[in-house]
Design an enzyme around this catalytic site. Structure first.
Site, PDB file in Angstrom:
ATOM      1  N   SER A  25     -24.734 -55.566  43.855  1.00 45.70           N
ATOM      2  CA  SER A  25     -23.275 -55.634  44.004  1.00 45.70           C
ATOM      3  C   SER A  25     -22.832 -55.307  45.424  1.00 45.70           C
ATOM      4  O   SER A  25     -21.640 -55.158  45.693  1.00 45.70           O
ATOM      5  CB  SER A  25     -22.593 -54.685  43.009  1.00 45.70           C
ATOM      6  OG  SER A  25     -23.017 -53.357  43.211  1.00 45.70           O
ATOM      7  N   ASN A 110     -23.444 -44.058  37.927  1.00 46.70           N
ATOM      8  CA  ASN A 110     -22.372 -44.342  36.959  1.00 46.70           C
ATOM      9  C   ASN A 110     -21.110 -43.532  37.269  1.00 46.70           C
ATOM     10  O   ASN A 110     -19.991 -44.033  37.191  1.00 46.70           O
ATOM     11  CB  ASN A 110     -22.841 -44.032  35.532  1.00 46.70           C
ATOM     12  CG  ASN A 110     -24.037 -44.885  35.132  1.00 46.70           C
ATOM     13  OD1 ASN A 110     -24.409 -45.810  35.870  1.00 46.70           O
ATOM     14  ND2 ASN A 110     -24.636 -44.576  33.997  1.00 46.70           N
ATOM     15  N   HIS A 156      20.603 -69.142  30.724  1.00 45.58           N
ATOM     16  CA  HIS A 156      20.121 -70.484  30.344  1.00 45.58           C
ATOM     17  C   HIS A 156      20.202 -71.449  31.533  1.00 45.58           C
ATOM     18  O   HIS A 156      20.281 -72.656  31.335  1.00 45.58           O
ATOM     19  CB  HIS A 156      20.907 -71.078  29.171  1.00 45.58           C
ATOM     20  CG  HIS A 156      21.032 -70.170  28.002  1.00 45.58           C
ATOM     21  ND1 HIS A 156      20.230 -70.240  26.885  1.00 45.58           N
ATOM     22  CD2 HIS A 156      21.882 -69.132  27.783  1.00 45.58           C
ATOM     23  CE1 HIS A 156      20.580 -69.296  26.020  1.00 45.58           C
ATOM     24  NE2 HIS A 156      21.582 -68.602  26.551  1.00 45.58           N
ATOM     25  N   SER A 277       7.519 -81.542  56.482  1.00 45.63           N
ATOM     26  CA  SER A 277       6.580 -82.487  55.884  1.00 45.63           C
ATOM     27  C   SER A 277       5.889 -83.294  56.967  1.00 45.63           C
ATOM     28  O   SER A 277       6.461 -83.561  58.014  1.00 45.63           O
ATOM     29  CB  SER A 277       7.358 -83.408  54.944  1.00 45.63           C
ATOM     30  OG  SER A 277       6.652 -84.602  54.714  1.00 45.63           O
ATOM     31  N   LYS A 283      12.515 -82.752  55.824  1.00 48.32           N
ATOM     32  CA  LYS A 283      12.201 -81.693  54.857  1.00 48.32           C
ATOM     33  C   LYS A 283      12.226 -80.293  55.471  1.00 48.32           C
ATOM     34  O   LYS A 283      11.778 -80.072  56.580  1.00 48.32           O
ATOM     35  CB  LYS A 283      10.810 -81.919  54.234  1.00 48.32           C
ATOM     36  CG  LYS A 283      10.730 -83.113  53.316  1.00 48.32           C
ATOM     37  CD  LYS A 283      11.594 -82.992  52.063  1.00 48.32           C
ATOM     38  CE  LYS A 283      11.069 -81.976  51.073  1.00 48.32           C
ATOM     39  NZ  LYS A 283       9.784 -82.369  50.483  1.00 48.32           N
ATOM     40  N   ASN A 285      10.931 -77.073  53.598  1.00 49.70           N
ATOM     41  CA  ASN A 285      10.360 -76.623  52.322  1.00 49.70           C
ATOM     42  C   ASN A 285      10.277 -75.097  52.254  1.00 49.70           C
ATOM     43  O   ASN A 285       9.868 -74.465  53.223  1.00 49.70           O
ATOM     44  CB  ASN A 285       8.956 -77.207  52.148  1.00 49.70           C
ATOM     45  CG  ASN A 285       8.977 -78.725  52.135  1.00 49.70           C
ATOM     46  OD1 ASN A 285       9.899 -79.327  51.605  1.00 49.70           O
ATOM     47  ND2 ASN A 285       7.960 -79.326  52.737  1.00 49.70           N
ATOM     48  N   TYR A 317     -21.414 -46.280  30.095  1.00 48.18           N
ATOM     49  CA  TYR A 317     -21.608 -47.273  31.169  1.00 48.18           C
ATOM     50  C   TYR A 317     -22.451 -48.465  30.723  1.00 48.18           C
ATOM     51  O   TYR A 317     -23.466 -48.306  30.034  1.00 48.18           O
ATOM     52  CB  TYR A 317     -22.277 -46.625  32.397  1.00 48.18           C
ATOM     53  CG  TYR A 317     -22.458 -47.634  33.514  1.00 48.18           C
ATOM     54  CD1 TYR A 317     -21.402 -47.953  34.351  1.00 48.18           C
ATOM     55  CD2 TYR A 317     -23.657 -48.323  33.670  1.00 48.18           C
ATOM     56  CE1 TYR A 317     -21.534 -48.928  35.339  1.00 48.18           C
ATOM     57  CE2 TYR A 317     -23.799 -49.291  34.661  1.00 48.18           C
ATOM     58  CZ  TYR A 317     -22.734 -49.588  35.486  1.00 48.18           C
ATOM     59  OH  TYR A 317     -22.866 -50.548  36.448  1.00 48.18           O
ATOM     60  N   GLN A 322     -19.950 -53.519  36.469  1.00 52.29           N
ATOM     61  CA  GLN A 322     -20.099 -53.848  37.890  1.00 52.29           C
ATOM     62  C   GLN A 322     -19.147 -54.980  38.286  1.00 52.29           C
ATOM     63  O   GLN A 322     -18.766 -55.108  39.442  1.00 52.29           O
ATOM     64  CB  GLN A 322     -21.547 -54.257  38.166  1.00 52.29           C
ATOM     65  CG  GLN A 322     -21.830 -54.681  39.581  1.00 52.29           C
ATOM     66  CD  GLN A 322     -23.327 -54.703  39.894  1.00 52.29           C
ATOM     67  OE1 GLN A 322     -23.943 -53.657  40.044  1.00 52.29           O
ATOM     68  NE2 GLN A 322     -23.906 -55.892  39.972  1.00 52.29           N
ATOM     69  N   LYS A 325     -15.444 -54.928  40.485  1.00 51.56           N
ATOM     70  CA  LYS A 325     -15.182 -54.764  41.911  1.00 51.56           C
ATOM     71  C   LYS A 325     -14.251 -55.831  42.484  1.00 51.56           C
ATOM     72  O   LYS A 325     -13.282 -55.507  43.172  1.00 51.56           O
ATOM     73  CB  LYS A 325     -16.486 -54.784  42.713  1.00 51.56           C
ATOM     74  CG  LYS A 325     -17.549 -53.808  42.239  1.00 51.56           C
ATOM     75  CD  LYS A 325     -17.087 -52.382  42.361  1.00 51.56           C
ATOM     76  CE  LYS A 325     -18.107 -51.407  41.761  1.00 51.56           C
ATOM     77  NZ  LYS A 325     -18.493 -51.712  40.375  1.00 51.56           N
TER      78      LYS A 325
HETATM   79  N1  ARG Z   1     -23.617 -51.215  41.170  1.00 50.29           N
HETATM   80  C1  ARG Z   1     -23.313 -50.551  39.960  1.00 50.29           C
HETATM   81  C2  ARG Z   1     -21.865 -50.790  39.536  1.00 50.29           C
HETATM   82  O1  ARG Z   1     -21.116 -51.151  40.366  1.00 50.29           O
HETATM   83  C3  ARG Z   1     -23.527 -49.097  40.124  1.00 50.29           C
HETATM   84  C4  ARG Z   1     -23.898 -48.400  38.864  1.00 50.29           C
HETATM   85  C5  ARG Z   1     -25.205 -48.840  38.429  1.00 50.29           C
HETATM   86  N2  ARG Z   1     -25.700 -47.970  37.443  1.00 50.29           N
HETATM   87  C6  ARG Z   1     -26.848 -48.237  36.824  1.00 50.29           C
HETATM   88  N3  ARG Z   1     -27.230 -47.387  35.958  1.00 50.29           N
HETATM   89  N4  ARG Z   1     -27.515 -49.308  37.105  1.00 50.29           N
HETATM   90  O2  ARG Z   1     -21.484 -50.641  38.410  1.00 50.29           O
END
Ligand code: ARG
Length: 456
Positions: A25, A110, A156, A277, A283, A285, A317, A322, A325
């Site tokens: 990630s 986590n 309306h 345009s 135009k 816009n 978790y 993940q 993000k």
């Molecule tokens: N990259 C993970 C996330 O964003 C971090 C947590 C990963 N935890 C794990 N036990 N693999 O959620």
């Protein structure tokens, strides 16, 4: 091949880059880098207090984290890691050696994700509230500078009753105010410290979580480790609050797009928020307002994306989390941009007083005429029926109620007798509104005063 914190679990593991990339990630979570460094520094202090780090080791870790902050300027350096959390830990070990290996004692990624995301939002939500306040300031400015302009109020999308343009503009002030309230409320649930929860069961380190709370500036400490590592409600509700805020602005934007048409002609936009345009040279816009109108769709999409990622997940978790993000970061950044563009646009709108006044056609005073009869003792339902016949009769003659003669009025209802002189005067109609929160100029001035108090 990526560097992993859990490498020793498998022997002779043959890395498959497509799978490692899929699992990683780092491309999506570098925005948490600042938060991760703060949380890691606080955690190191917590470990020291708990007696798991010597003063020297703590100093080495804090120094190392500061050095890594420098390296954060070059995101390339982070590419080879699984995520921002393991990147910081592994780079720290690279930077300071042995002491760095102690940082993760009793800690889990986590709880780090949840902590970092909450730290991020603790910074971002106030900034978003500030951006919403800029929109409100622009609205108050527009209302205040044009306090005497009258326009038709619509329902309306049909002309209803005369109102002050300022009243119309301020209607959005209160919508944005509710948006700010929702964000403030979401912040209360964001402002909770997860650190000290371990992977899911808590930490074997006797961490003083109160110390961690103070160091990181959280208002509260989470009550249940199993709950807090799997909870993303705080992200979802922030995204919802933002989506709703943009939804309200999209209604303003649609009004403004409409009001800038030749057909309405109520508003003129500075060329800085318009485009023309490539083909039709005449135009002008209203692009910026069109984009503000479109924006809540993106926010809603991100909200839906995360909502569906969480739906049906087992508790605590799961890696699916993940996926939070991108919706989180993009939602926040997008909303901030839209709010800034909306504020800048609102400062560059000019109302056309004549066009708005001209649209306040005589039939908009039909309810005022019913009120004339009510004042003269006629029950409202009968008065309404009489005013309705006036509209109908005028319509049959191809005109509006201002074209009816005294005889015609008398025939419609004897108590119409003499119609008050100012009955078709928009300001007189507006002044007849007596309630707080109404379009009466005194009440609108009160609204402006209250709005300004809220903005200080
Ligand atoms: N990259 C993970 C996330 O964003 C971090 C947590 C990963 N935890 C794990 N036990 N693999 O959620």
């Amino acid at each position: 091949m990526r560097a992993m914190v859990w490498e020793s679990r498998f022997e002779g593991r043959a890395p498959v880059s497509i799978l490692e990339n899929f699992n990683s990630s780092i491309a999506a979570d570098m925005f948490l880098f600042g938060a991760e460094l703060r949380a890691s520094s606080a955690y190191a202090r917590g470990l020291a207090t708990a007696g798991l780090l010597t003063r020297k080791e703590l100093a080495a870790i804090l120094g190392g984290l500061a050095a890594i902050e420098e390296r954060g300027r070059n995101p390339e350096a982070f590419r080879p890691f699984e995520d921002v959390h393991s990147a910081v830990e592994l780079l720290l070990i690279e930077e300071i050696g042995e002491a760095g290996k102690k940082l993760h004692t009793g800690r889990s990624r986590n709880e780090q994700v949840a902590t970092d995301e909450r730290l991020y939002l603790k910074d971002e939500i106030p900034a978003l509230i500030g951006a919403a306040a800029s929109v409100q300031r622009a609205l108050v400015g527009l209302a205040e500078q044009n306090i005497e302009i009258v326009m038709p109020g619509y329902s309306h999308l049909q002309r209803g009753q005369p109102i002050l343009f300022a009243h119309y503009v301020l209607s959005f002030f209160w919508a944005v105010e509710r948006g700010k309230e929702r964000l403030r409320d979401a912040l209360r649930r964001v402002d909770v410290l997860p650190l000290g929860s371990g992977a899911l069961a808590g930490s074997t380190v006797p961490l003083d979580r109160e110390e961690l709370r103070k160091l990181l500036g959280f208002a509260e400490i989470s009550e249940n480790s199993y709950d807090v590592v799997g909870d993303r409600g705080f992200v979802l509700e922030t995204l919802f609050a933002l989506a709703l805020l943009l939804l309200d602005l999209s209604r303003l934007a649609e009004d403004f797009v409409l009001f800038a048409t030749a057909e309405f002609g109520f508003l003129e936009f500075d060329p800085s928020l318009a485009t023309s345009s490539s083909l039709m040279p005449q135009k002008k816009n209203p692009d910026v307002f069109e984009l503000v109108r479109a924006a809540p769709g993106r926010l809603f999409g991100r909200l839906a994306q995360l909502f569906l990622a969480v739906k049906g997940l087992p508790s605590s978790y799961n890696k699916d989390l993940q996926e939070d993000k991108k919706p989180l970061r993009e939602g926040v950044e997008d909303a901030r941009l839209v709010l800034a563009a909306a504020a800048a646009s609102l400062e560059r709108v000019r109302p056309n007083r004549e066009r708005m006044r001209a649209a306040v056609a005589p039939n908009l005073f039909a309810a005022d005429l019913a009120d004339v009869l009510v004042d003269r003792g006629v029950p409202f339902r009968d008065a309404h029926a009489a005013a309705a016949s006036a509209v109908r009769i005028a319509e049959e003659k191809g005109g509006d109620i201002a074209s009816l003669t005294a005889d015609e009025w008398a025939a419609i209802h004897p108590l119409f007798g003499k119609i008050p002189e100012d009955i078709f005067d928009p300001l007189a109609s507006i002044r007849r509104k007596k309630t707080s929160g109404s379009t009466h100029p005194d009440k609108v001035r009160l609204q402006i005063e209250r709005a300004k108090v809220l903005l200080t």
